[in-house]
Enzyme design. Structure first.
Site, PDB file in Angstrom:
ATOM      1  N   ASP A 173      32.658  68.326 -24.565  1.00 18.87           N
ATOM      2  CA  ASP A 173      32.106  69.568 -25.101  1.00 18.87           C
ATOM      3  C   ASP A 173      33.123  70.704 -25.155  1.00 18.87           C
ATOM      4  OD1 ASP A 173      32.366  70.198 -22.444  1.00 18.87           O
ATOM      5  OD2 ASP A 173      30.274  70.722 -22.116  1.00 18.87           O
ATOM      6  N   TYR A 265      43.314  73.603 -22.978  1.00 18.66           N
ATOM      7  CA  TYR A 265      43.925  72.803 -21.913  1.00 18.66           C
ATOM      8  C   TYR A 265      45.429  72.628 -22.091  1.00 18.66           C
ATOM      9  CZ  TYR A 265      39.627  71.505 -19.535  1.00 18.66           C
ATOM     10  OH  TYR A 265      38.461  71.541 -18.814  1.00 18.66           O
TER      11      TYR A 265
END
Length: 449
Positions: A173, A265
């Site tokens: 997600d 990330y």
């Protein structure tokens, strides 16, 4: 199919995320009707609380939907249509161990990146594969929507253990959460935009953000918006870690995105020394979650159970107020698309079969996929630039070796994986990390020889 009522099993029923998923299923009852929700976990006491919460919830807001909780695989998986998998092998206790061991050796310990992601992946692979084997035993045709972390490593393993099983789908997600930030920044509805994206899970780039109706590409506008520094109070609705993440994203957009927009990330891989310096070895992200969101959720569950109801308490809600949960909405939207053949586009992990022609064949890439009753149909990405290709090839080799180590019980391949990991990148350090992780994970890892 439109009249069918589905049976859903939430695997990891005792998770802090389960109440949000249950509430989203309530909100979507007209579109995605259910006859039963089964909660399955290996921790009875923790899950029993969530199960009681779920029964109170459905009794008031969805009386036609039964909720049961069980630790028995046969009860959990017999005649289900969907399994939503969100397990955390070793729970937060082992996440904390992963983080602290990594930091002890001067490495980032984040749960999906670096040494911490390696340790978690070695626990997740056998746990996820064993559960899917049980699901296939009792419901051979069920859709398995797996979003257990670290998703890229788990996807590499499930591809091998369940070859050709198109009903095992690995998803995440996080890109959806980023897309929702984009929609908010643009001032457009969250479901009105569609991504073009390539990479591995938690390691990719947006190449376009399209208006579904007009086809307009918002990427240039978003690059301008996300290049500007914001007041410190921006993203105040997020917890401290995620607020800092979306602030730092602006530095990545300005300095190293090559005209694209990076997954958040990438901060760990492109600025690892900065991120390491930001870590607190005495209070890691696991500590933050255990003392924050997890504690809050289970306190809420206890209060609802003590009240015996929602209505008339501070936990009462309207169905419209529920439609803003990134984690739960994505899962329900994908399940609906698979069941009703909508051909909507989702970012999912799928085997690279020419999708990215200059990248390793067979790698589990994360790309836009059309979802329908026959599974996923990935959209072609085309060749990717040398910088992104180099980063991704290195990461894929690490992920492949990690899956090898877990499935073959190989110490050598585990050591090679950690040595290759961009956030370790040293053989002596990798060996010290590996030996500490073996000692800490005796209950969870296969024996390495």
């Amino acid at each position: 199919m439109e009249d069918k009522k589905f049976t859903v099993c939430i695997v990891g029923g005792g998770s802090r995320y389960t109440p949000g998923i249950l509430k989203m299923l309530v909100a979507e009852q007209d579109r995605f009707p259910l006859s039963k929700v089964v909660l399955y976990d290996n921790e009875y006491d923790r899950q029993a609380k969530v199960g009681e919460y779920g029964r109170l919830l459905m009794n008031e807001y969805y009386p036609g939907c039964e909720v049961i909780d069980t630790t028995d695989p046969e009860v959990a998986f017999t005649d289900i249509d969907f399994a939503f998998m969100q397990i955390r092998a070793g729970r937060m206790k082992m996440r904390r161990s992963d983080e602290h061991i990594a930091l002890k050796h001067g490495c980032i310990g984040q749960e999906t990146c670096g040494a911490g992601g390696f340790a978690y992946g070695m626990r997740s692979i056998p746990a996820v594969c064993d559960i899917i084997k049980d699901i296939r035993k009792y419901s051979p045709e069920a859709w398995v929507l797996n979003y257990s972390n670290p998703a890229a490593i788990v996807a590499e393993a499930t591809k091998r253990v369940f070859p050709g099983d198109k009903r095992v789908i690995n998803i995440c997600d996080m890109p959806v959460g980023i897309m929702n930030q984009y929609a908010d920044a643009l001032g457009v509805p969250r479901n009105s935009i569609e991504p073009r994206y390539f990479g591995l899970n938690h390691y990719g780039w947006f190449t376009a953000v399209l208006d579904k109706e007009t086809g307009e590409d918002y990427l240039p506008r978003l690059r301008e918006i996300f290049s500007e520094d914001l007041p410190e109070e921006a993203f105040s609705e997020l917890d401290a870690s995620w607020s800092a993440t979306f602030h730092f994203m602006r530095k990545m957009v300005r300095e190293c995105s090559d005209g694209m927009l990076p997954n958040t990330y990438l901060q760990y891989y492109l600025y690892n020394q900065h991120m390491l310096a930001e870590e607190n070895p005495d209070y890691t992200r696991a500590d933050e979650v255990m003392n924050g969101h997890e504690k809050m959720i289970f306190e809420m569950i206890d209060e609802v159970i003590a009240n015996g109801k929602f209505e008339g308490t501070k936990y009462a809600f309207t169905l419209e107020s529920l439609k803003d949960d990134d984690h739960a909405t994505y899962i329900v939207d994908l399940a609906y698309a698979l069941a009703h053949n909508t051909h909507d586009v989702f970012l999912c992990m799928t085997e690279n079969d020419g999708i990215i022609p200059n990248f390793s064949e067979g790698a589990m890439v994360e790309v836009p996929c059309i979802a329908g009753t026959n599974g996923l149909e990935p959209l072609n990405v085309g060749e990717i630039p040398a910088f992104q290709k180099g980063l991704l090839e290195n990461q894929f080799a690490y992920e492949k070796l990690t899956a090898d180590a877990a499935l073959e019980g190989s110490y050598r391949k585990a050591l090679d994986a950690l040595t290759l990991n961009r956030l370790v990148n040293d053989t002596d350090k990798a060996r010290a990390l590996l030996d500490d992780y073996i000692a800490a994970n005796k209950e969870y890892w296969p024996e390495l020889k």
